[in-house]
Design an enzyme around this catalytic site. Structure first.
Site, PDB file in Angstrom:
ATOM      1  N   LYS A  54       0.850  -1.204   0.000  1.00 26.04           N
ATOM      2  CA  LYS A  54       0.000   0.000   0.000  1.00 26.04           C
ATOM      3  C   LYS A  54       0.880   1.247   0.000  1.00 26.04           C
ATOM      4  O   LYS A  54       0.669   2.164  -0.796  1.00 26.04           O
ATOM      5  CB  LYS A  54      -0.885   0.028   1.244  1.00 26.04           C
ATOM      6  CG  LYS A  54      -1.592   1.343   1.510  1.00 26.04           C
ATOM      7  CD  LYS A  54      -2.507   1.326   2.724  1.00 26.04           C
ATOM      8  CE  LYS A  54      -1.802   1.596   4.008  1.00 26.04           C
ATOM      9  NZ  LYS A  54      -1.525   3.008   4.327  1.00 26.04           N
ATOM     10  N   ASN A  55       1.910   1.251   0.855  1.00 25.37           N
ATOM     11  CA  ASN A  55       2.700   2.473   1.045  1.00 25.37           C
ATOM     12  C   ASN A  55       3.764   2.699  -0.010  1.00 25.37           C
ATOM     13  O   ASN A  55       4.465   3.704   0.030  1.00 25.37           O
ATOM     14  CB  ASN A  55       3.289   2.512   2.459  1.00 25.37           C
ATOM     15  CG  ASN A  55       2.195   2.720   3.503  1.00 25.37           C
ATOM     16  OD1 ASN A  55       1.051   3.051   3.162  1.00 25.37           O
ATOM     17  ND2 ASN A  55       2.516   2.495   4.750  1.00 25.37           N
TER      18      ASN A  55
ATOM     19  N   CYS B 115      -5.159  12.344  12.562  1.00 30.47           N
ATOM     20  CA  CYS B 115      -5.899  11.065  12.514  1.00 30.47           C
ATOM     21  C   CYS B 115      -5.754  10.447  13.912  1.00 30.47           C
ATOM     22  O   CYS B 115      -5.145  11.020  14.806  1.00 30.47           O
ATOM     23  CB  CYS B 115      -5.321  10.153  11.439  1.00 30.47           C
ATOM     24  SG  CYS B 115      -3.716   9.496  11.872  1.00 30.47           S
TER      25      CYS B 115
ATOM     26  N   ARG C  48      -0.074  14.506  12.857  1.00 31.07           N
ATOM     27  CA  ARG C  48       0.365  14.274  11.482  1.00 31.07           C
ATOM     28  C   ARG C  48       0.590  15.587  10.708  1.00 31.07           C
ATOM     29  O   ARG C  48      -0.005  15.834   9.671  1.00 31.07           O
ATOM     30  CB  ARG C  48      -0.611  13.373  10.729  1.00 31.07           C
ATOM     31  CG  ARG C  48      -1.073  12.110  11.434  1.00 31.07           C
ATOM     32  CD  ARG C  48       0.005  11.089  11.657  1.00 31.07           C
ATOM     33  NE  ARG C  48       0.504  10.493  10.450  1.00 31.07           N
ATOM     34  CZ  ARG C  48      -0.062   9.472   9.803  1.00 31.07           C
ATOM     35  NH1 ARG C  48      -1.179   8.979  10.252  1.00 31.07           N
ATOM     36  NH2 ARG C  48       0.500   8.966   8.709  1.00 31.07           N
TER      37      ARG C  48
ATOM     38  N   ASP D 145       4.454   0.566  12.142  1.00 30.06           N
ATOM     39  CA  ASP D 145       3.246  -0.056  11.584  1.00 30.06           C
ATOM     40  C   ASP D 145       3.076  -1.504  12.008  1.00 30.06           C
ATOM     41  O   ASP D 145       2.067  -2.120  11.676  1.00 30.06           O
ATOM     42  CB  ASP D 145       3.260   0.022  10.046  1.00 30.06           C
ATOM     43  CG  ASP D 145       3.109   1.434   9.558  1.00 30.06           C
ATOM     44  OD1 ASP D 145       3.334   1.679   8.361  1.00 30.06           O
ATOM     45  OD2 ASP D 145       2.784   2.311  10.379  1.00 30.06           O
TER      46      ASP D 145
ATOM     47  N   ARG E 109      -8.788  -0.386   4.619  1.00 30.75           N
ATOM     48  CA  ARG E 109      -7.916   0.625   4.016  1.00 30.75           C
ATOM     49  C   ARG E 109      -6.565   0.021   3.638  1.00 30.75           C
ATOM     50  O   ARG E 109      -5.910   0.491   2.703  1.00 30.75           O
ATOM     51  CB  ARG E 109      -7.681   1.771   4.993  1.00 30.75           C
ATOM     52  CG  ARG E 109      -8.934   2.501   5.390  1.00 30.75           C
ATOM     53  CD  ARG E 109      -8.614   3.751   6.130  1.00 30.75           C
ATOM     54  NE  ARG E 109      -7.613   4.517   5.391  1.00 30.75           N
ATOM     55  CZ  ARG E 109      -7.228   5.740   5.753  1.00 30.75           C
ATOM     56  NH1 ARG E 109      -7.729   6.310   6.818  1.00 30.75           N
ATOM     57  NH2 ARG E 109      -6.350   6.403   5.049  1.00 30.75           N
TER      58      ARG E 109
HETATM   59  C1  EPZ Z   1       4.114   7.056   6.488  1.00 32.17           C
HETATM   60  O1  EPZ Z   1       3.319   8.083   7.073  1.00 32.17           O
HETATM   61  C2  EPZ Z   1       3.212   5.840   6.321  1.00 32.17           C
HETATM   62  N1  EPZ Z   1       2.106   6.163   5.427  1.00 32.17           N
HETATM   63  C3  EPZ Z   1       2.671   5.416   7.692  1.00 32.17           C
HETATM   64  O2  EPZ Z   1       1.910   4.230   7.499  1.00 32.17           O
HETATM   65  C4  EPZ Z   1       3.859   5.091   8.597  1.00 32.17           C
HETATM   66  O3  EPZ Z   1       3.382   4.753   9.873  1.00 32.17           O
HETATM   67  C5  EPZ Z   1       4.790   6.316   8.686  1.00 32.17           C
HETATM   68  O4  EPZ Z   1       5.205   6.717   7.351  1.00 32.17           O
HETATM   69  C6  EPZ Z   1       6.046   6.038   9.504  1.00 32.17           C
HETATM   70  O5  EPZ Z   1       6.742   4.962   8.952  1.00 32.17           O
HETATM   71  C7  EPZ Z   1       2.342   6.132   4.083  1.00 32.17           C
HETATM   72  O6  EPZ Z   1       3.434   5.865   3.622  1.00 32.17           O
HETATM   73  C8  EPZ Z   1       1.171   6.448   3.211  1.00 32.17           C
HETATM   74  P1  EPZ Z   1       6.072  10.434   8.646  1.00 32.17           P
HETATM   75  P2  EPZ Z   1       3.880   9.605   7.126  1.00 32.17           P
HETATM   76  O7  EPZ Z   1       5.948  11.701   7.886  1.00 32.17           O
HETATM   77  O8  EPZ Z   1       4.770   9.845   5.975  1.00 32.17           O
HETATM   78  C9  EPZ Z   1       6.396  13.832  11.956  1.00 32.17           C
HETATM   79  C10 EPZ Z   1       0.060   2.822   7.739  1.00 32.17           C
HETATM   80  O9  EPZ Z   1      -0.399   2.257   8.737  1.00 32.17           O
HETATM   81  N2  EPZ Z   1       6.266  14.797  10.854  1.00 32.17           N
HETATM   82  O10 EPZ Z   1       7.236   9.548   8.376  1.00 32.17           O
HETATM   83  O11 EPZ Z   1       2.706  10.489   7.300  1.00 32.17           O
HETATM   84  C11 EPZ Z   1       5.128  13.022  12.200  1.00 32.17           C
HETATM   85  O12 EPZ Z   1       4.236  13.723  13.045  1.00 32.17           O
HETATM   86  C12 EPZ Z   1       0.505   4.261   7.819  1.00 32.17           C
HETATM   87  O13 EPZ Z   1       0.214   2.266   6.618  1.00 32.17           O
HETATM   88  C13 EPZ Z   1       6.338  16.154  11.133  1.00 32.17           C
HETATM   89  O14 EPZ Z   1       6.513  16.559  12.278  1.00 32.17           O
HETATM   90  O15 EPZ Z   1       4.740   9.593   8.449  1.00 32.17           O
HETATM   91  C14 EPZ Z   1       5.656  11.752  12.830  1.00 32.17           C
HETATM   92  O16 EPZ Z   1       5.830  11.981  14.216  1.00 32.17           O
HETATM   93  C15 EPZ Z   1       0.207   4.864   9.186  1.00 32.17           C
HETATM   94  N3  EPZ Z   1       6.214  17.042  10.108  1.00 32.17           N
HETATM   95  C16 EPZ Z   1       7.033  11.567  12.181  1.00 32.17           C
HETATM   96  O17 EPZ Z   1       7.357  12.826  11.588  1.00 32.17           O
HETATM   97  C17 EPZ Z   1       6.016  16.646   8.814  1.00 32.17           C
HETATM   98  O18 EPZ Z   1       5.929  17.505   7.914  1.00 32.17           O
HETATM   99  C18 EPZ Z   1       7.051  10.509  11.089  1.00 32.17           C
HETATM  100  O19 EPZ Z   1       5.985  10.779  10.204  1.00 32.17           O
HETATM  101  C19 EPZ Z   1       5.929  15.255   8.544  1.00 32.17           C
HETATM  102  C20 EPZ Z   1       6.062  14.347   9.584  1.00 32.17           C
END
Ligand code: EPZ
Length: 437
Positions: free
Chosen positions: A22-23, A134, A139, A323, A415
């Site tokens: 998915k990702n 969410c 996020r 995850d 999802r």
């Molecule tokens: C991706 O989400 C995945 N989703 C998530 O999978 C996964 O849990 C996550 O990466 C971490 O591995 C997809 O790829 C579609 P991040 P993402 O930006 O990119 C902070 C699932 O279950 N952050 O790596 O949204 C954020 O708050 C989903 O399949 C900022 O502060 O996660 C978090 O604490 C859930 N500012 C950390 O970084 C930003 O601009 C990591 O988030 C962006 C992120």
């Protein structure tokens, strides 16, 4: 609305195959905004999120070719196309100028933010709804925005929307203050058509990023360093459409490993990206699960269901995946001893704890840590899913429980898992999907 009825206690056996990631699929779908023409994407999983992304793309003049039986009426009543002829997704980018990702779609899937980078790169303009938070956390997307500003984009955020403009983005040296998966993906897609070279420091190393980079290279992009913390992208003037087969889903594969580990039995998980699952496999082996790499992506997993308590801390790749945290916690609820589970990525990713405790688990949460004291037995109960991976954890706990459980709000599960209960039933689980009253 549907729910799952699960009668626990069955040992699992047989074989189950892993679908496309998915990702990896979501950013690759977004990347079709970068060049006009026809794409064939293979191994794309039939998931609600994929349908939502194809609906978003259809509003941006990228049409998925759908046959009648690939249409899906989502929980929000939106008729969306999941995938097309024999499971391949046929997409045509008609070279339109539309550039708005509206709240109605974005609110149902945060990954819609992945349209921002490619729209800005290709159409010089983007209006994307802020994804909002969410269940697992706030996020934010501040890192996406600041990186695009560093590349010369003029960005305003107001009334819940990101309005971005730039005639042509410029290559820049960008260091992410926090490792962000979709942030790295968004900026990689913005940089492939920029004027000059972009260097991304402290980039995410997830395998899904490498998969996206492979797809972009097939489109003619010049990218090196993906899979490391430093990615270089040399902008080109034009890209071309490409055909591609998406990598297997390491989180789906890991979820099935945890299901067998917790329920007990012996089964083969076929088509798994084994090399990308080292941290999870190592933790499960420490807990006493027997896992044998049969080669060719086939993993034989065996468990007597009584495991040793094992500590994990979630980390960016190649560390233990956030995850997989809920699924691993479910397995630890009946382990012998006490496990400490630290969640370092998201601030609210313990929503499954209260539901596991309704099943008799003994878990104490303090800040970003959960102490899981193994119990002899879990008892079946009515529980409620809160987010995608929490729902998978609850299903695993229900397989481990004595008597029957009901898992409600399983649209969360749909999802990210294709035919989840059918695949578990193939392994011998007593599980069925029924309409919720
Ligand atoms: C991706 O989400 C995945 N989703 C998530 O999978 C996964 O849990 C996550 O990466 C971490 O591995 C997809 O790829 C579609 P991040 P993402 O930006 O990119 C902070 C699932 O279950 N952050 O790596 O949204 C954020 O708050 C989903 O399949 C900022 O502060 O996660 C978090 O604490 C859930 N500012 C950390 O970084 C930003 O601009 C990591 O988030 C962006 C992120």
């Amino acid at each position: 609305m549907y729910k799952l009825i699960i009668k626990g206690g069955a040992k699992l056996s047989g074989a189950v195959s892993v679908g496309g990631a998915k990702n990896a699929s979501l950013p690759i779908l977004a990347a079709t905004l970068l060049a006009e023409g026809q794409y064939i994407l293979r191994n794309v999983p039939k998931l609600h999120d994929i349908g939502t992304m194809s609906k978003l793309l259809s509003q941006l003049d990228v049409q998925a070719e759908c046959d009648k039986n690939s249409r899906f009426c989502g929980t929000d009543g939106i008729d969306i196309c999941l995938s097309s002829v024999n499971g391949d997704l046929l997409l045509t980018n008609n070279g339109g100028a539309r550039c708005e990702a509206l709240y109605e779609v974005v609110k149902t899937m945060r990954a819609s933010i992945l349209a921002l980078g490619p729209l800005l790169a290709k159409r010089s303009k983007a209006r994307v709804s802020l994804p909002g938070g969410c269940a697992i956390g706030e996020r934010p997307v501040d890192l996406h925005i600041s990186a695009l500003e560093a590349m010369g984009a003029d960005i305003k955020v107001s009334h819940g929307y990101i309005d971005a403009e730039c005639s042509r983005l410029k290559g820049a040296d960008i260091t992410f203050k926090t490792i962000t998966v979709t942030g790295t993906e968004n900026i990689m897609m913005a940089a492939v058509l920029a004027d000059g070279v972009t260097v991304l420091q402290n980039a995410a190393q997830e395998p899904e990023i490498v998969d996206l980079a492979n797809f972009l290279r097939r489109m003619g992009a010049k990218i090196t360093g993906d899979g490391t913390h430093c990615i270089q992208i040399e902008g080109v003037d034009k890209l071309r459409p490409a055909d591609y087969s998406v990598m297997p889903d390491r989180i789906e594969a890991g979820t099935f490993l945890c299901a067998v580990a917790g329920a007990g039995g012996g089964a083969v998980i076929t088509g798994a990206p084994v090399a990308e699952m080292k941290a999870l496999i190592s933790s499960l082996k420490s807990a006493g699960v027997k896992i044998t790499d049969k080669g060719g992506g086939d993993l034989f997993v065996e468990s007597d269901g009584v495991l040793n308590a094992t500590d994990v801390t979630t980390m960016p790749y190649p560390g233990f995946p956030t995850d997989m945290q809920a699924q691993f916690m479910a397995v630890m609820t009946k382990a012998v001893g006490t496990s400490l589970i630290n969640e370092t990525i998201f601030e609210n990713r313990f929503m499954h704890v209260a539901e596991l405790k309704r099943m008799g688990a003994d878990i104490t949460v303090k800040d970003s840590s959960a102490v899981v004291r193994g119990v002899k037995e879990l008892s079946g109960a009515q529980v409620m899913a809160s987010d995608l991976r929490a729902s998978a954890g609850l299903v695993i706990a229900a397989l481990m429980a004595s008597n029957t459980s009901e898992v409600q709000r399983i649209y969360h599960l749909d999802r990210g898992y294709e035919d989840f209960e059918k695949k578990l039933a193939l392994l011998g689980a007593d599980i069925k999907r029924v309409k919720a009253s």
